[in-house]
Write a protein that holds these residues in place. Structure first.
Motif, mmCIF file in Angstrom:
data_model
loop_
_atom_site.group_PDB
_atom_site.id
_atom_site.type_symbol
_atom_site.label_atom_id
_atom_site.label_comp_id
_atom_site.label_asym_id
_atom_site.label_seq_id
_atom_site.Cartn_x
_atom_site.Cartn_y
_atom_site.Cartn_z
ATOM 1 N N ALA A 106 5.869 19.944 17.827
ATOM 2 C CA ALA A 106 4.958 20.967 18.329
ATOM 3 C C ALA A 106 3.504 20.510 18.251
ATOM 4 O O ALA A 106 2.682 20.886 19.085
ATOM 5 N N LYS A 107 3.170 19.682 17.233
ATOM 6 C CA LYS A 107 1.774 19.288 17.055
ATOM 7 C C LYS A 107 1.707 18.048 16.176
ATOM 8 O O LYS A 107 2.486 17.899 15.235
ATOM 9 N N VAL A 108 0.778 17.140 16.491
ATOM 10 C CA VAL A 108 0.514 15.964 15.662
ATOM 11 C C VAL A 108 -0.957 15.987 15.289
ATOM 12 O O VAL A 108 -1.828 16.126 16.154
ATOM 13 N N THR A 109 -1.259 15.866 13.988
ATOM 14 C CA THR A 109 -2.633 15.910 13.501
ATOM 15 C C THR A 109 -2.909 14.668 12.675
ATOM 16 O O THR A 109 -2.117 14.312 11.791
ATOM 17 N N LEU A 110 -4.034 14.004 12.937
ATOM 18 C CA LEU A 110 -4.432 12.818 12.181
ATOM 19 C C LEU A 110 -5.719 13.116 11.436
ATOM 20 O O LEU A 110 -6.711 13.534 12.032
ATOM 21 N N GLY A 111 -5.694 12.882 10.101
ATOM 22 C CA GLY A 111 -6.892 13.049 9.298
ATOM 23 C C GLY A 111 -7.171 14.484 8.911
ATOM 24 O O GLY A 111 -6.442 15.394 9.230
ATOM 25 N N GLN A 167 0.854 -1.186 0.000
ATOM 26 C CA GLN A 167 0.000 0.000 0.000
ATOM 27 C C GLN A 167 0.896 1.245 0.000
ATOM 28 O O GLN A 167 1.842 1.342 0.779
ATOM 29 N N ALA A 168 0.612 2.185 -0.899
ATOM 30 C CA ALA A 168 1.472 3.364 -1.058
ATOM 31 C C ALA A 168 1.284 4.350 0.096
ATOM 32 O O ALA A 168 0.149 4.703 0.445
ATOM 33 N N THR A 188 -6.487 5.495 1.422
ATOM 34 C CA THR A 188 -7.621 6.113 2.126
ATOM 35 C C THR A 188 -7.595 7.634 2.038
ATOM 36 O O THR A 188 -8.602 8.287 2.322
ATOM 37 N N GLY A 189 -6.442 8.180 1.668
ATOM 38 C CA GLY A 189 -6.293 9.632 1.650
ATOM 39 C C GLY A 189 -6.030 10.231 3.016
ATOM 40 O O GLY A 189 -5.899 11.447 3.157
#
Length: 498
Positions: A493-498, A449-450, A472-473
């Motif tokens: 500093a920050k982690v963002t999912l989605g 999966q890429a 899934t993008g």
């Protein structure tokens, strides 16, 4: 008018400059009226600390005196002092606080300070320097590499505006850096930098002390030791300076056992003793040209900074590597003066006087990525490797994208890592992992999966590392902020999912 400082926080000396009413940089003399302050501290009690020249004079005999602590910034080194332990960060903070209070007593509250650091400083050492400045009470702090600051000072001081490629050779008391810069007037663009963190004038002094000790033993049959015959660090430094202008020095040493002992030290003997150290600097110079893909014949000039550049064999080595006579002008103060100019460049224009604003407008600055940044992946043989995405020396801002693939069927987790290294290193054991976050993947999918990985490093010292599952993008974004103003001290500093 803004009160702007440039601070050359050196291994052996500290020098402070400010931007005056006309927008020009000038040296601030210390509390003893001197332009150069020894980077020395001595604790007389747990709460009373002597800073500067007096502390250096006390260092030979005092139990709680500290010199050359910059070399241990960002390490686990600490020292016992009156029932507590102090670190190089603590010592630097005390020195910087003394600098700040003295500058503010003379010129009012400091609006912004720029502190210089070696180009080859580790991430931990950069962070420690920034924290020391905060503890010292500076409200707004930026950092700049020492050779880059020297380049700004040289750019301002030329009779004819700079125009071309230049090498800046910065050999201080404890560290060595060499940078290639392209300059046009006061516009400076860093091309590439190399250096050796633990190489400086103090290493020359140690070689000279060993040479004197060997001659003393040959003359008397006894070792040179404290209590019988004193030859201090200050004596070694003074002898080094004298040998820069004379071919031989006859030293009258006083020995309790042997009385007056005369030994002669020649410049040729000194140069032979330091030849290996000078060779390290030469190799770094050759390396900076090689890695930048440039030829020495393209250089329009070579600038020297740092007191160690006064040693004749060092100047000869620079001439040998770069093929031209280097310029030596105010080597002790160039870095601090350039840092003050950079402070004007970084300051809020609304706080500057009209004259300061005009001078600041002349300055432009192009920085580069200070390290190699990458991620960990498996190669075609299934071996873990460090995969570089942004290379050291790339102009900022920069963004690079690479595509990787999952290796297992039904892989549920992707470990998203960001690495940092000083050299293009593939071995995962030889790099610093500065971020590691797990990202959940959908169940039931086959392998391969890429995963698209994009690193973007901007002019404000913020790097955005995005790991995007193309199936899934869904992206996972790790934001790493450089609180040292573009000098490589990256922290999550920050982690963002989605």
């Amino acid at each position: 008018m803004a009160h702007l400082l440039g601070i050359d926080l050196g291994t052996t000396t500290t020098i402070v400059a400010r931007v005056d009413e006309s927008g020009a940089p000038e040296i601030i003399r210390d509390w003893e009226g001197e332009a150069i302050t020894p980077s020395a501290l001595c604790f007389e009690t747990a709460t009373h600390v002597v800073v500067g020249r007096e502390a250096r004079a006390m260092a030979e005999d005092a139990e709680h005196a500290f010199l050359e602590f910059k070399r241990d910034m960002g390490t686990g080194v600490s020292h016992p002092v009156f029932g507590q332990r102090v670190t190089p960060l603590d010592l630097s903070a005390l020195l910087l606080r003394k600098v700040r209070t003295h500058a503010e007593a003379a010129h009012g509250p400091v609006d912004l300070a720029v502190i210089t650091i070696p180009a080859n400083f580790t991430n931990a050492a950069r962070e420690a320097t920034l924290e020391a400045a905060r503890r010292a009470g500076f409200a707004q702090v930026h950092m700049i590499n020492e050779p880059t600051a020297a380049a700004l000072a040289y750019a301002r001081g030329q009779k004819q505006p700079l125009d071309g490629l230049y090498a800046v050779f910065d050999f201080g008391g404890g560290t060595f850096d060499v940078s290639l810069v392209r300059a046009k007037g006061m516009s400076v663009q860093v091309v590439f930098t190399e250096g050796v963190q633990r190489l400086g004038g103090k290493d020359f002094d140690a070689k000279l002390t060993a040479l004197v000790a060997a001659k003393f033993q040959a003359e008397t049959g006894d070792e040179l030791r404290a209590g019988d015959c004193e030859f201090s660090k200050a004596d070694a430094e003074d002898l080094k300076h004298r040998l820069s202008s004379r071919q031989a020095i006859r030293l009258p040493l006083r020995s309790a056992k042997h009385g007056r002992v005369h030994i002669e030290v020649t410049r040729a003997e000194f140069e032979a003793a330091i030849a290996g150290l000078v060779a390290q600097a030469e190799m770094a110079c050759e390396g900076v040209l090689l890695r930048a893909g440039l030829d020495r014949r393209e250089l329009a000039g070579v600038f020297l900074a740092g007191g160690t550049c006064r040693v004749p064999s060092v100047q000869a080595a620079v001439h040998r590597v770069f093929g031209q006579e280097p310029q030596l002008r105010d080597p002790d103060t160039a870095v601090a003066l350039g840092a003050a100019l950079y402070a004007a460049h970084k300051a809020d224009p609304a706080k500057l006087s009209p004259a300061q604003r005009r001078r600041a407008a002349e300055i432009s600055f192009q920085d580069i990525a200070p390290h190699y940044y990458g991620t960990l992946s498996l190669d075609d043989d299934g071996v873990l490797e460090n995969s570089i995405i942004i290379s050291k020396g790339e102009k900022l801002p920069v963004a690079r994208t690479r595509t990787y693939y999952t290796v297992e069927a039904d892989q549920r987790v992707l470990t998203c890592e960001v690495t940092q290294s000083a050299i293009p290193e593939n071995d995962p054991l030889m790099v610093l992992r500065i971020a590691e976050v797990e990202m959940a993947l959908p169940a039931g999918r086959p392998a391969d999966q890429a995963i698209e990985v994009t690193f973007a490093y901007d002019l404000n010292g913020i790097m955005r590392a995005e790991f995007r599952d193309l199936g899934t993008g869904q992206p996972l974004v790790i934001e790493l902020r450089d609180e040292g103003a573009g000098r490589g001290s990256l922290n999550v500093a920050k982690v963002t999912l989605g």
